[in-house]
Design an enzyme around this catalytic site. Structure first.
Site, PDB file in Angstrom:
ATOM      1  CB  SER A  15      -0.919   0.016   1.223  1.00  0.00           C
ATOM      2  OG  SER A  15      -1.572   1.275   1.300  1.00  0.00           O
ATOM      3  CB  THR A  62      -7.274  -1.325   0.462  1.00  0.00           C
ATOM      4  OG1 THR A  62      -7.167  -1.573  -0.935  1.00  0.00           O
ATOM      5  CG2 THR A  62      -6.205  -2.081   1.216  1.00  0.00           C
ATOM      6  CE  LYS A  66     -11.496  -0.093  -1.504  1.00  0.00           C
ATOM      7  NZ  LYS A  66     -11.375   0.650  -2.760  1.00  0.00           N
ATOM      8  CG  ASN A  87     -12.420   4.799   0.448  1.00  0.00           C
ATOM      9  OD1 ASN A  87     -13.236   5.495   1.043  1.00  0.00           O
ATOM     10  ND2 ASN A  87     -11.551   5.295  -0.412  1.00  0.00           N
ATOM     11  CG  ASP A 102     -12.431   4.160  -3.670  1.00  0.00           C
ATOM     12  OD1 ASP A 102     -11.300   4.592  -3.367  1.00  0.00           O
ATOM     13  OD2 ASP A 102     -12.856   3.051  -3.299  1.00  0.00           O
ATOM     14  N   GLY A 127     -16.585  -2.828 -16.620  1.00  0.00           N
ATOM     15  CA  GLY A 127     -16.541  -3.575 -15.367  1.00  0.00           C
ATOM     16  C   GLY A 127     -17.813  -3.337 -14.574  1.00  0.00           C
ATOM     17  N   GLY A 129     -17.959  -4.744 -11.112  1.00  0.00           N
ATOM     18  CA  GLY A 129     -17.650  -5.210  -9.752  1.00  0.00           C
ATOM     19  C   GLY A 129     -17.661  -4.044  -8.775  1.00  0.00           C
ATOM     20  N   GLY A 130     -17.017  -4.249  -7.639  1.00  0.00           N
ATOM     21  CA  GLY A 130     -17.011  -3.242  -6.585  1.00  0.00           C
ATOM     22  C   GLY A 130     -16.367  -1.933  -7.030  1.00  0.00           C
TER      23      GLY A 130
HETATM   24  P1  ATR Z   1     -13.274  -5.098  -8.051  1.00  0.00           P
HETATM   25  O1  ATR Z   1     -13.578  -4.858  -6.607  1.00  0.00           O
HETATM   26  O2  ATR Z   1     -11.844  -4.827  -8.440  1.00  0.00           O
HETATM   27  O3  ATR Z   1     -14.240  -4.439  -8.952  1.00  0.00           O
HETATM   28  P2  ATR Z   1     -14.632  -7.565  -8.577  1.00  0.00           P
HETATM   29  O4  ATR Z   1     -15.816  -7.092  -7.815  1.00  0.00           O
HETATM   30  O5  ATR Z   1     -14.162  -8.959  -8.438  1.00  0.00           O
HETATM   31  O6  ATR Z   1     -13.368  -6.676  -8.234  1.00  0.00           O
HETATM   32  O7  ATR Z   1     -14.899  -7.232 -10.121  1.00  0.00           O
HETATM   33  C1  ATR Z   1     -13.947  -7.489 -11.096  1.00  0.00           C
HETATM   34  C2  ATR Z   1     -14.436  -6.911 -12.413  1.00  0.00           C
HETATM   35  O8  ATR Z   1     -13.439  -7.136 -13.426  1.00  0.00           O
HETATM   36  C3  ATR Z   1     -15.706  -7.549 -12.930  1.00  0.00           C
HETATM   37  O9  ATR Z   1     -16.411  -6.610 -13.708  1.00  0.00           O
HETATM   38  C4  ATR Z   1     -15.150  -8.681 -13.829  1.00  0.00           C
HETATM   39  O10 ATR Z   1     -16.028  -9.130 -14.842  1.00  0.00           O
HETATM   40  P3  ATR Z   1     -17.121 -10.289 -14.501  1.00  0.00           P
HETATM   41  O11 ATR Z   1     -18.202  -9.611 -13.706  1.00  0.00           O
HETATM   42  O12 ATR Z   1     -17.603 -10.730 -15.845  1.00  0.00           O
HETATM   43  O13 ATR Z   1     -16.398 -11.337 -13.741  1.00  0.00           O
HETATM   44  C5  ATR Z   1     -13.989  -7.945 -14.462  1.00  0.00           C
HETATM   45  N1  ATR Z   1     -12.951  -8.861 -14.970  1.00  0.00           N
HETATM   46  C6  ATR Z   1     -12.066  -9.569 -14.243  1.00  0.00           C
HETATM   47  N2  ATR Z   1     -11.257 -10.281 -15.047  1.00  0.00           N
HETATM   48  C7  ATR Z   1     -11.647 -10.015 -16.323  1.00  0.00           C
HETATM   49  C8  ATR Z   1     -11.210 -10.427 -17.629  1.00  0.00           C
HETATM   50  N3  ATR Z   1     -10.184 -11.274 -17.768  1.00  0.00           N
HETATM   51  N4  ATR Z   1     -11.846  -9.949 -18.698  1.00  0.00           N
HETATM   52  C9  ATR Z   1     -12.889  -9.087 -18.575  1.00  0.00           C
HETATM   53  N5  ATR Z   1     -13.347  -8.650 -17.376  1.00  0.00           N
HETATM   54  C10 ATR Z   1     -12.738  -9.110 -16.274  1.00  0.00           C
END
Ligand code: ATR
Length: 274
Positions: A15, A62, A66, A87, A102, A127, A129-130
């Site tokens: 970090s 982190t 979170k 965060n 963030d 994306g 995800g979170g």
């Molecule tokens: P974070 O907190 O970093 O957002 P997460 O909640 O696990 O982590 O989300 C990861 C994101 O990256 C998701 O949108 C994931 O897509 P999926 O929902 O389809 O899994 C995306 N991601 C991770 N690896 C990927 C890859 N190789 N190609 C495309 N998208 C990817």
């Protein structure tokens, strides 16, 4: 004794937050100390309780804590409640306050550091995800013309878009469905590059004036920024500015003082590129 702050994570040794907050404290004359604390994956609440008992005033949170920090908070800011993630924790006499800086950090970096106005722009967020969820409300608050979310699992993108549709029209879908569309700002909030994978983006997303923004950062150009450049994006930025700006916003939440960020960002940039 200096007021104590820390960042909880697992892993957390990498970090940059201790260096960033120590630099803010030195520059602003705030009397505080800040350290990295490794919390066990199944022991976040205990690690927080221990830090509070030792006199801790606040903490950053982190990966991977979170969402858990959100559940642990007694009160949440509006932006943390929207993000479903925290965060920044403030330890008060009446309980734990959870905030999320963030999205504010991302917006500040794009608008102020990069001088790219968000109002009226067509934004693509990659994306669902979170990391993506955490920045949607602050982006929408800037009144873009549109916000579209694309994700490998298209259904997740559609659900996420729906969750914010009370704020503004937000759409969601697959990477394939992006064919034929173009955007003013493309933000990578996926973790694809951590897996060493590149995103299957159709050509044509990036016009010459498009800003490609990667929430990831590292030594040299990130894989997403390389791809964006190859597909015609003239302007690219990685997430180092966002990292420093989310920290500055957390510092403000804790201390009521807004630290200057330019020198800290420049020093971090030099460290990372050597
Ligand atoms: P974070 O907190 O970093 O957002 P997460 O909640 O696990 O982590 O989300 C990861 C994101 O990256 C998701 O949108 C994931 O897509 P999926 O929902 O389809 O899994 C995306 N991601 C991770 N690896 C990927 C890859 N190789 N190609 C495309 N998208 C990817």
């Amino acid at each position: 004794m200096s007021d104590m702050y820390c960042v909880f994570g697992n892993p957390v040794g990498h970090s940059r937050s201790p260096a960033i907050h120590s630099a803010f404290a030195a520059a602003s004359g705030e009397d505080l100390c800040y350290e990295a604390r490794l919390a066990p994956v199944d022991g976040f609440a205990g690690a927080v309780a221990e830090f509070v008992a030792a006199g801790g005033k606040g903490a950053n949170v982190t990966v991977p804590f979170k969402e858990e920090a959100c559940r642990l908070s007694d009160r949440l800011s509006g932006r943390a409640a929207r993000a479903g993630a925290v965060n920044t924790l403030v330890f008060r006499a009446d309980g734990i306050f959870g905030d999320n800086t963030d999205g504010a950090g991302l917006v500040q970096d794009i608008k102020i550091n990069l001088g790219f106005a968000l109002s009226g722009r067509r934004i693509l967020l990659l994306g669902a995800g979170g990391a993506a969820r955490g920045v949607i409300a602050p982006l929408l608050a800037e009144s873009p013309a549109s916000l579209h979310i694309a994700n490998r699992s298209a259904e997740k993108a559609r659900l996420l878009a729906q969750a914010f549709s009370d704020m503004a029209p937000v759409s969601g879908g697959s990477f394939n469905e992006l064919a034929g569309k173009s955007f003013d700002l493309v933000i990578n909030a996926t973790s694809a590059s951590l897996a060493g994978e590149s995103l299957p983006l159709p050509a044509g997303l990036f016009a010459p004036g498009t800003l490609a923004y990667d929430m990831m950062y590292g030594k040299g150009q990130t894989p997403f920024l390389q791809l964006a450049r190859a597909q015609g994006a003239a302007q690219g930025a990685d997430g180092l500015g966002m990292l420093v700006e989310q920290a500055a916003e957390a510092f403000f939440v804790w201390r009521g003082v807004r630290p200057a960020t330019a020198a800290v960002l420049a020093a971090l940039r030099r460290q990372i590129s050597t």
